[in-house]
Design a protein around this motif. Structure first.
Motif, PDB file in Angstrom:
ATOM      1  N   LEU A  87       0.841  -1.207   0.000  1.00 58.17           N
ATOM      2  CA  LEU A  87       0.000   0.000   0.000  1.00 58.17           C
ATOM      3  C   LEU A  87       0.876   1.257   0.000  1.00 58.17           C
ATOM      4  CD1 LEU A  87      -2.706  -1.040   2.639  1.00 58.17           C
ATOM      5  CD2 LEU A  87      -3.009  -0.859   0.150  1.00 58.17           C
ATOM      6  N   PRO A  88       0.469   2.302  -0.719  1.00 59.59           N
ATOM      7  CA  PRO A  88       1.251   3.543  -0.765  1.00 59.59           C
ATOM      8  C   PRO A  88       0.943   4.438   0.445  1.00 59.59           C
ATOM      9  CG  PRO A  88      -0.634   3.750  -2.211  1.00 59.59           C
ATOM     10  CD  PRO A  88      -0.684   2.353  -1.635  1.00 59.59           C
ATOM     11  N   VAL A  89       1.184   3.898   1.614  1.00 57.30           N
ATOM     12  CA  VAL A  89       0.860   4.595   2.860  1.00 57.30           C
ATOM     13  C   VAL A  89       2.121   4.653   3.721  1.00 57.30           C
ATOM     14  CG1 VAL A  89      -0.532   4.494   4.969  1.00 57.30           C
ATOM     15  CG2 VAL A  89      -1.512   3.730   2.804  1.00 57.30           C
ATOM     16  N   TRP A  90       2.392   5.858   4.298  1.00 54.44           N
ATOM     17  CA  TRP A  90       3.540   5.962   5.197  1.00 54.44           C
ATOM     18  C   TRP A  90       3.253   5.147   6.447  1.00 54.44           C
ATOM     19  CZ3 TRP A  90       4.777   7.235  10.165  1.00 54.44           C
ATOM     20  CH2 TRP A  90       6.143   7.435  10.442  1.00 54.44           C
ATOM     21  N   ALA A  91       4.259   4.424   6.909  1.00 51.57           N
ATOM     22  CA  ALA A  91       4.165   3.665   8.163  1.00 51.57           C
ATOM     23  C   ALA A  91       5.475   3.830   8.911  1.00 51.57           C
ATOM     24  CB  ALA A  91       3.883   2.200   7.877  1.00 51.57           C
ATOM     25  N   GLY A  92       5.399   3.776  10.219  1.00 55.76           N
ATOM     26  CA  GLY A  92       6.590   3.921  11.047  1.00 55.76           C
ATOM     27  C   GLY A  92       6.213   4.317  12.455  1.00 55.76           C
ATOM     28  N   VAL A  93       7.175   4.887  13.159  1.00 58.46           N
ATOM     29  CA  VAL A  93       6.990   5.256  14.558  1.00 58.46           C
ATOM     30  C   VAL A  93       7.234   6.750  14.725  1.00 58.46           C
ATOM     31  CG1 VAL A  93       7.827   4.913  16.916  1.00 58.46           C
ATOM     32  CG2 VAL A  93       7.702   2.969  15.337  1.00 58.46           C
ATOM     33  N   ILE A  94       6.339   7.414  15.425  1.00 59.46           N
ATOM     34  CA  ILE A  94       6.548   8.803  15.832  1.00 59.46           C
ATOM     35  C   ILE A  94       6.979   8.764  17.296  1.00 59.46           C
ATOM     36  CG2 ILE A  94       5.495  11.062  16.182  1.00 59.46           C
ATOM     37  CD1 ILE A  94       3.489  10.317  13.969  1.00 59.46           C
ATOM     38  N   PRO A  95       8.266   9.014  17.577  1.00 56.24           N
ATOM     39  CA  PRO A  95       8.743   8.937  18.962  1.00 56.24           C
ATOM     40  C   PRO A  95       8.084   9.994  19.852  1.00 56.24           C
ATOM     41  CG  PRO A  95      10.579   8.932  17.410  1.00 56.24           C
ATOM     42  CD  PRO A  95       9.347   9.305  16.636  1.00 56.24           C
ATOM     43  N   LEU A  96       7.838   9.631  21.087  1.00 55.44           N
ATOM     44  CA  LEU A  96       7.293  10.541  22.091  1.00 55.44           C
ATOM     45  C   LEU A  96       8.185  10.482  23.322  1.00 55.44           C
ATOM     46  CD1 LEU A  96       3.510   9.600  21.940  1.00 55.44           C
ATOM     47  CD2 LEU A  96       4.601  11.569  20.882  1.00 55.44           C
ATOM     48  N   ARG A  97       8.281  11.603  24.037  1.00 56.29           N
ATOM     49  CA  ARG A  97       9.037  11.609  25.284  1.00 56.29           C
ATOM     50  C   ARG A  97       8.562  12.764  26.160  1.00 56.29           C
ATOM     51  NH1 ARG A  97      12.909  13.626  21.630  1.00 56.29           N
ATOM     52  NH2 ARG A  97      13.592  15.714  22.154  1.00 56.29           N
ATOM     53  N   LEU A  98       8.707  12.595  27.457  1.00 60.47           N
ATOM     54  CA  LEU A  98       8.425  13.666  28.406  1.00 60.47           C
ATOM     55  C   LEU A  98       9.633  14.584  28.427  1.00 60.47           C
ATOM     56  CD1 LEU A  98       6.471  14.702  30.601  1.00 60.47           C
ATOM     57  CD2 LEU A  98       7.757  13.311  32.234  1.00 60.47           C
ATOM     58  N   GLN A  99       9.388  15.877  28.302  1.00 58.82           N
ATOM     59  CA  GLN A  99      10.497  16.814  28.217  1.00 58.82           C
ATOM     60  C   GLN A  99      10.207  18.025  29.072  1.00 58.82           C
ATOM     61  OE1 GLN A  99      11.661  17.668  24.166  1.00 58.82           O
ATOM     62  NE2 GLN A  99      12.220  19.748  24.694  1.00 58.82           N
ATOM     63  N   GLN A 100      11.202  18.461  29.853  1.00 61.36           N
ATOM     64  CA  GLN A 100      11.038  19.668  30.643  1.00 61.36           C
ATOM     65  C   GLN A 100      11.167  20.898  29.742  1.00 61.36           C
ATOM     66  OE1 GLN A 100      13.686  19.832  33.989  1.00 61.36           O
ATOM     67  NE2 GLN A 100      12.642  18.195  35.058  1.00 61.36           N
ATOM     68  N   GLY A 101      10.324  21.877  30.024  1.00 61.90           N
ATOM     69  CA  GLY A 101      10.405  23.134  29.294  1.00 61.90           C
ATOM     70  C   GLY A 101      11.213  24.163  30.078  1.00 61.90           C
ATOM     71  N   GLU A 102      11.211  25.385  29.592  1.00 55.00           N
ATOM     72  CA  GLU A 102      11.895  26.477  30.285  1.00 55.00           C
ATOM     73  C   GLU A 102      11.133  26.799  31.570  1.00 55.00           C
ATOM     74  OE1 GLU A 102      14.773  28.202  29.670  1.00 55.00           O
ATOM     75  OE2 GLU A 102      15.118  26.634  28.169  1.00 55.00           O
ATOM     76  N   PRO A 103      11.822  26.955  32.687  1.00 56.66           N
ATOM     77  CA  PRO A 103      11.144  27.303  33.936  1.00 56.66           C
ATOM     78  C   PRO A 103      10.406  28.641  33.836  1.00 56.66           C
ATOM     79  CG  PRO A 103      13.394  26.598  34.370  1.00 56.66           C
ATOM     80  CD  PRO A 103      13.268  26.756  32.881  1.00 56.66           C
ATOM     81  N   VAL A 104       9.245  28.717  34.475  1.00 51.47           N
ATOM     82  CA  VAL A 104       8.447  29.944  34.543  1.00 51.47           C
ATOM     83  C   VAL A 104       8.456  30.404  35.991  1.00 51.47           C
ATOM     84  CG1 VAL A 104       6.185  30.985  34.171  1.00 51.47           C
ATOM     85  CG2 VAL A 104       6.996  29.172  32.634  1.00 51.47           C
ATOM     86  N   GLU A 105       9.086  31.535  36.272  1.00 52.53           N
ATOM     87  CA  GLU A 105       9.264  31.989  37.650  1.00 52.53           C
ATOM     88  C   GLU A 105       7.957  32.462  38.259  1.00 52.53           C
ATOM     89  OE1 GLU A 105      12.016  35.119  40.216  1.00 52.53           O
ATOM     90  OE2 GLU A 105      12.217  35.003  38.028  1.00 52.53           O
ATOM     91  N   ASP A 106       7.747  32.102  39.540  1.00 50.48           N
ATOM     92  CA  ASP A 106       6.628  32.600  40.327  1.00 50.48           C
ATOM     93  C   ASP A 106       7.051  33.900  40.972  1.00 50.48           C
ATOM     94  OD1 ASP A 106       4.288  32.875  41.800  1.00 50.48           O
ATOM     95  OD2 ASP A 106       5.009  31.574  43.404  1.00 50.48           O
ATOM     96  N   LYS A 107       6.381  34.994  40.620  1.00 47.02           N
ATOM     97  CA  LYS A 107       6.789  36.313  41.153  1.00 47.02           C
ATOM     98  C   LYS A 107       5.795  36.828  42.150  1.00 47.02           C
ATOM     99  CE  LYS A 107       9.273  37.535  37.018  1.00 47.02           C
ATOM    100  NZ  LYS A 107       9.578  38.514  36.016  1.00 47.02           N
TER     101      LYS A 107
END
Length: 194
Positions: free
Chosen positions: A174-194
């Protein structure tokens, strides 16, 4: 770890893993576990933060919470799932996910006195390493309002799926893309509490 009736994987048993280092790695990488328990006439599953010291998984919560009460008074099931990728196949039927999941069975025990403070310190260090020297530790009232429960990891099983999709032979044309889309938990930039 020995396989038990509760930890025997029946559906795709080749994905079962009873290796204690693998079990520990899943616990350590995840931040959230879900506890399944019976309370009165209902079954509940509640997510909570967890951490590990040695071969013991810990949770904490309000002293009067039903989660904490049930975790000590009955056998519970603790589940942790890490999602590693979306598996996109050439057919709808074979779509899947790559994951590492874990079920732990057992009854918890209450952690008290000086050990309780030490275990809670390890919790803070898991969330943010080296933060202990910068923050105010729990006072007596806060410690009294918090219960720490430990679970010795004696009955557990991991179930792991890795790799690409497994399509039916005829679907590979079949002419269909197949594979794996990797996922991971990632920390973002800290947001300061002011």
């Amino acid at each position: 770890m020995q396989k038990t009736q509760r930890t025997t994987i029946k559906r795709v048993p080749q994905r079962a893993n009873y290796d204690l280092p693998t079990i520990h790695k899943i616990i350590d990488e995840a931040y959230v576990c879900s506890l399944g328990f019976q309370n009165e006439d209902s079954v509940h599953v509640i997510p909570t933060v967890h951490w590990r010291i040695g071969n013991t998984l810990y949770i904490h919560g309000a002293t009067k919470s039903r989660l904490i009460h049930c975790a000590i008074s009955q056998s519970v099931c603790i589940n942790i799932t890490l999602l590693d990728g979306l598996v996109l196949a050439r057919s709808a039927f074979h779509h899947s996910m790559n994951y590492r999941s874990l079920n732990i069975y057992g009854r918890g025990f209450q952690v008290v006195d000086a050990e309780k403070e030490d275990v809670l310190t390890t919790f803070v260090e898991k969330i943010t390493p080296e933060r202990i020297g910068e923050i105010r530790m729990m006072n007596k009232q806060e410690l009294k309002a918090t219960t720490v429960v430990g679970f010795n990891i004696e009955e557990a099983v991991a179930k792991i799926r890795t790799g690409p999709p497994v399509d039916d032979k005829e679907d590979y044309a079949l002419p269909v893309w197949a594979g794996v889309i990797p996922l991971r938990l990632q920390q973002g930039e800290p947001v300061e509490d002011k």
